[in-house]
Write a protein that holds these residues in place. Structure first.
Motif, mmCIF file in Angstrom:
data_model
loop_
_atom_site.group_PDB
_atom_site.id
_atom_site.type_symbol
_atom_site.label_atom_id
_atom_site.label_comp_id
_atom_site.label_asym_id
_atom_site.label_seq_id
_atom_site.Cartn_x
_atom_site.Cartn_y
_atom_site.Cartn_z
ATOM 1 N N THR A 12 0.839 -1.199 0.000
ATOM 2 C CA THR A 12 0.000 0.000 0.000
ATOM 3 C C THR A 12 0.876 1.252 0.000
ATOM 4 O O THR A 12 2.088 1.181 0.194
ATOM 5 N N SER A 13 0.237 2.380 -0.162
ATOM 6 C CA SER A 13 0.946 3.640 0.050
ATOM 7 C C SER A 13 1.061 3.859 1.560
ATOM 8 O O SER A 13 0.645 3.016 2.355
ATOM 9 N N SER A 30 -2.053 8.324 -0.032
ATOM 10 C CA SER A 30 -2.073 8.856 -1.387
ATOM 11 C C SER A 30 -3.473 8.900 -1.992
ATOM 12 O O SER A 30 -3.843 9.858 -2.640
ATOM 13 N N SER A 31 -4.247 7.877 -1.777
ATOM 14 C CA SER A 31 -5.583 7.857 -2.376
ATOM 15 C C SER A 31 -6.683 7.961 -1.333
ATOM 16 O O SER A 31 -7.853 8.040 -1.683
ATOM 17 N N ARG A 82 -7.505 5.566 0.365
ATOM 18 C CA ARG A 82 -8.194 4.284 0.234
ATOM 19 C C ARG A 82 -8.327 3.599 1.582
ATOM 20 O O ARG A 82 -7.416 3.579 2.391
#
Length: 146
Positions: free
Chosen positions: A78-79, A93-94, A96
């Motif tokens: 993941t980020s 980053s997203s 998510r």
């Protein structure tokens, strides 16, 4: 590499974790509350472990993801983690949301390499001498010796 199909008991566990996550996110602050739709669409990250995001000292997660909108079902890093709670993580980053399955504890085991020994460990027994091993169980080779 594609992960194996999830067993029925693992699917039930995933559903239970989603239900617990719905309860948790209802109590989060509104500025980053993912909402019920985001929980329903959240990828499931199983056999995960915490790692360092490449090139930084910041934490990220690695594991087998199911239902990721871009990666599908695959092994994923993941980020950077923005927030991690009991049974979920939100990445930076997203933004998510991930539903977290079982933590991978295998990587935390100490491994001893074959042929090595640590401090205060006895050396292994010496290998048998060539005269002790007659190799009677090996088939005869045909042709001239090399």
């Amino acid at each position: 590499m594609r992960p194996r199909e999830m067993r029925p008991d693992e699917l039930v566990e995933m559903a239970l974790r989603r239900a617990r996550l719905r309860e948790v996110v209802e109590n989060l602050q509104a500025d980053w509350n993912p909402g019920a739709d985001a929980v329903a669409a959240a990828p499931y990250l199983d056999r995960w472990e915490t790692s360092r995001y490449p090139g930084t000292d910041r934490p990220c997660l690695k594991g087998t993801v199911y239902g990721h909108p871009v990666a599908g079902d695959a092994f994923l890093t993941t980020s950077v983690i923005r927030h991690q709670g009991n049974g979920f993580a939100i990445t930076e980053s997203s933004g998510r949301l991930y539903v977290l399955g079982r933590e991978n504890r295998q990587h935390k085991r100490t491994r001893i390499l074959s042929g090595r020994r640590g401090a205060f460990r006895p050396a292994q027994a010496a290998p048998p001498s060539p005269s002790e091993d007659t190799h009677d169980d090996l088939p005869e080779l045909e042709g001239p010796p090399l």
